[in-house]
Design a protein around this motif. Sequence first.
Motif: not given
Length: 461
Positions: A32-55
């Motif tokens: 949860n707290v790593a999501l902004p950094a993961m998205s900033a490095e890999l791209g994908g925006g909000l959709a990537t953040q959601q599916w990183t948790v949801d998958a």
Amino acid sequence: MTGTTAAPRAGVIVAIAALASAVAFLDGTVVNVALPAMSAELGGGLATQQWTVDAYLLTLSSLILFAGSVSDAFGRVLVLRIGLIGFGIASIGVGLAFDPVSLIVARAVQGAAGAFLVPSSLALITSLLQGGAQSRAIGQWTAWTTGATLAGPLLGGVFVDTLSWRYAFLVNVIPIAATFVLLTRLRGVEHRRADARIDVLSAVLCTLGLGGIVFALIEQPNLGWGHRAIWMPLLGGIAMFGAFLLRQRTARSPILPLGIFTVRNFWTGNLSTFFVYAALSLNGFVVGVYLQQGAGLSATLAGLASLPATVLLIALSPPVGALSARVGPRLFMTVGPLLMAGGSALLLTVREDFDYWTQVLPALLVFGLGLAATVSPLTSTILGAIGGERSGIASATNNAVARIAGLVVIAVLAAIVGGSLDLEGFHRAAIVTAALLVVGALVAFLGIRNPRPAETSDISG
């Protein structure tokens, strides 16, 4: 088993179960707290953040009943090894992810492996330990695994702020390796049943049924109930899960023996679990996010904020588990959620002029006391109500209820907070959290019966 060997074996069993489960629980919250950094490095925006948790949640929730039945049929140790290997490989995959797709795929594999870790690790305790030793062991397991859940944001924050989010996942290899070493000390403790078999059709119906329902709950806030990508998987999931339940009445080796739901403490305990864990998921998400976005704390400080509740849980769960075994769980399962509700209500003191020490810390201390009083007796009661060869599916069912409760409450988060997690939304969430906990306490008070010594129901289906 003699008195000279019982203690060491009990210690090894608890260590294996706690390490294996803690890895899965920790990863479920550290992200949860790593999501902004993961998205900033890999791209994908909000959709990537959601599916990183949801998958992760999707595969975990849809496979957990199947994993519990495999654990019952083929042995806890074998299933633990499968889960550990899968989780280790997937963790390395997450840590080395090079784009959003590789990250999401690795997280999905993590969730699938986690489904094999949690029910089999707890069933290891319930199948190899009895009486007071079992209650103390479950108390210790509860303390460390729930503590790992609460410590996840802290660990994630430290890695994000000082090193890299990748290390939070790569470090999983260490406890996984330690668990494998400990497993070598449990040779010969269990054997595969001669008639062990898995009903493949039931497994497919269960997995696709739960998967469709969970997918719809996850994506509904983004697409709405009217979108065919929501209502079609939802209806299909309900139909397949209904067919799965019908098949369980006639299958020779049912994945989910419906007879376990005739045991009062089992079904009542799971109903209480739904409300309590919905409240825990809501509280953990809202507090973690608001402390960063509303109060302006860093990821590390937001993680540190939950530390008092974690310390109380780890310190008090083992003695609470032992005391509950002597006096009965009903009192703890009633008073504990009420204390947590009081802690949630204290969060209403949070104001725009934020002060952690006077507005948040008292609430977390009361919440932590209630959490320590609740979780171990709740877990012991549900698993103790079944026992025997079906302890794996009993554990899996309870874990599925807890995960689905979290999915449901987060799915309706926008309605709870009023569309925005500002101070008003934070207060609304605190009120809903307290209400859910009060309902959980009432269910336990009205439904739970203190069992007689050594009383369990071994339902083989």
